[in-house]
Design a protein around this motif. Structure first.
Motif: not given
Lengths: 122, 429
Positions: A65-67, A69-70, A72-75, A92-95, A100, B15-16, B33-36, B38-39, B42-43
């Motif tokens: 949730d806090a760090v 989120q990328c 935070n999905n089904f993968m 995977y692709v992180l941010t 990216p 990030y948050a 881009m921020n992590p949200h 990408m959340q 990506l899918p």
């Protein structure tokens, strides 16, 4: 197995659990360990360098949730919920630092272990 | 605070952040881009490149690329809250559909800032409100009787009740095995959705309801509520056919009509108000997106209206506005909406109208307005208007761009001397 020999592919949940903080910090890939509630318990120096975050700000917060989120999905996050035993490597692709970045993630979990791990290799 | 650097604090903040933030170039290549973000991305990207916004969304929102490309100005809002429907599967829904809202702002010749946020819950709430509206409408209407018809996925009648014969005058035994749309000839109802289009929406959303004129076998017209519901056996998807309910309802009674008018009309001119206009815009945008209906907008502004008020007084100015609304409203096609958008600015929303049809209608409006003459103590008051037209296709599907484009053309008509409809050929000249 010594630290130098520990490679991303071979490292096991058991190996990580038996390492000291200094040993985890010396690993060439990122290590994030968290409890069943996703709250971060270990965050190694390699990961801190890649993400730009100080471990003290990450420890104790809910990881997805806090760090991360990328993830935070089904993968990723969903798999930790669905699969009690997990040992898998996924591209995977992180941010990291909002850029990216293609990585490989290693997801580790076992029913009898208190901590789960996400390992990040750039 | 601890000894965190400001960079660390900034990263932590990003990030948050629970909204997706993306910066990319005009080709969609993502710089940051921020992590949200990408959340979500990506899918959706699947095997495509998640490092390129348009590639990642190619499957779910291919229009974003063309909207960005078609946006001519070097700066400005390309789209605002543009909805990306991630789950469009047919059959009954088991969970909330995922809907993302995308806002895209162009900051320079090759720089886009984009936000992505999950508005699924909001969309579910809107749907519940719509259902509540439907029930409300049912309460206001006295219902005489309802005809129930079962059709298969091809629209062929497989069963009909006795009321079907009573209401429509078609013998249910004779119509068995025939196509319902052909029997009812319900494809000739002007701006209404055709039965086939209702079926398409019901296949996706589970149901669709609309009101409109319907003809009986003897040619007589009646006001009919038509509900189409997808039917599936044993909760298995996909559905096996549809139930169609036809209700012969009186048109809204005086009291309900008064309430409706109060809520939807401009008090001075009787034209639709901005709120009603904006709701209709959204509804027609959905038809454009889902059913590929064309949609046109005319905006018109009275020329030199301020001097009308100054010379003849405000009561005469108000009278003129009412006359303009009257003459324009009579020219509207079925389901067309004429609204007062501002002081002396009006808009006409024209479902199923293409560019040429809209230009034709705009010219008729111009002529009818120029023909208005109001007797006043200070002599005859006449008026002219300048008009601009645009289609949702030209605007890449964005309501904001549609209004902007029509406004720009209205302004061009003013610049070119007023009392005219702006035409693109004049641009080229």
């Amino acid at each position: 197995m010594t630290i130098e020999e520990t490679c991303f592919e071979a490292v096991s949940l058991h190996d990580l659990e038996s390492m000291s903080t200094a040993e985890q910090d010396a690993l060439p890939f990122g290590v994030v360990g968290f409890g069943p509630d996703t709250v971060v318990q270990t965050y190694n120096a390699t990961e801190a360098k890649m993400s730009g975050l100080d471990p003290s700000t990450v420890l104790g917060v809910p990881f997805f949730d806090a760090v991360a989120q990328c993830m935070n999905n089904f993968m990723v996050a969903q798999r930790f919920e669905d699969e009690p035993r997990l040992d898998d490597i996924v591209p995977y692709v992180l941010t990291l630092r909002m850029r990216p970045t293609k990585v490989r993630l290693k997801l580790l979990a076992a029913p009898d272990m208190p901590r789960r791990y996400v390992l990040i290799e750039r | 605070m601890s000894g965190k650097s400001s960079e660390e604090q900034l990263l932590e903040f990003l990030y948050a952040c629970p909204v997706g933030l993306i910066e990319c170039d005009l080709a969609g290549d993502i710089v940051m881009m921020n992590p949200h973000a990408m959340q979500h991305l990506l899918p959706l990207a699947g095997p495509r490149d998640a490092g390129n916004l348009f590639a990642a969304l190619e499957h779910h929102a291919p229009e974003l690329r063309s909207m960005a490309t078609a946006y001519q100005a070097t700066m400005g809002r390309v789209c605002d809250g543009h909805r990306i429907f991630v789950d469009l599967g047919p059959g009954p829904r088991t969970k909330a559909p995922r809907v993302l809202a995308c806002t895209m702002v162009k900051l320079g010749a090759d720089r886009l800032m984009v936000t992505l946020s999950d508005i699924s819950q909001q969309v579910v709430q809107e749907e519940r409100l719509r259902q509540a509206d439907t029930w409300f409408a049912t309460l206001l209407d006295g219902v005489n009787d309802y005809a129930a018809v079962a059709i298969d996925v091809e629209g062929v009648i497989t069963a009909a009740n006795a009321c079907f014969t009573r209401q429509t005058g078609f013998d249910s035994a004779v119509t068995m095995g025939r196509n319902l749309a052909e029997v009812l000839q319900c494809d000739n109802t002007g701006g209404d959705l055709r039965l086939g289009e209702q079926i398409e929406i019901a296949g996706r959303d589970g149901w669709h309801l609309q009101e409109g004129w319907q003809a009986r076998a003897n040619g007589e017209r009646y006001w009919c509520q038509r509900l189409v519901v997808a039917r599936s056996e044993l909760d298995t998807s996909p559905f096996t056919g549809f139930s169609v309910i036809l209700r012969d309802v009186p048109r809204r009674e005086a009291a309900a009509e008064d309430v409706r008018r109060l809520l939807t009309c401009d008090h001075l001119t009787g034209a639709a108000n901005r709120r009603h206009f904006s709701q209709a815009l959204e509804r027609e945008q959905a038809h454009w997106r889902e059913l590929r209906h064309s949609l046109s907008l005319i905006v018109l502004d009275l020329d030199h209206f301020k001097s009308v008020n100054d010379t003849y007084g405000h009561p005469m100015g108000d009278l003129l506005l009412r006359r303009v609304a009257e003459v324009c409203a009579t020219l509207l096609p079925p389901r067309g909406i004429f609204a007062r958008l501002g002081g002396e600015e009006f808009g006409a929303l024209l479902p199923r109208y293409d560019r040429e049809q809209a230009l034709g209608l705009a010219e008729q409006m111009r002529q009818r307005i120029a023909a208005i003459s109001i007797e006043t103590p200070d002599g005859a008051l006449t008026a002219t208007a300048s008009l601009g037209c645009a289609t949702l296709d030209e605007a890449g599907g964005s309501i904001d761009s549609l209004i902007k484009l029509a406004d720009e053309r209205l302004y061009a008509a003013k610049q070119a001397g007023r009392n005219q409809v702006h035409r693109l050929t004049a641009d080229a000249a």
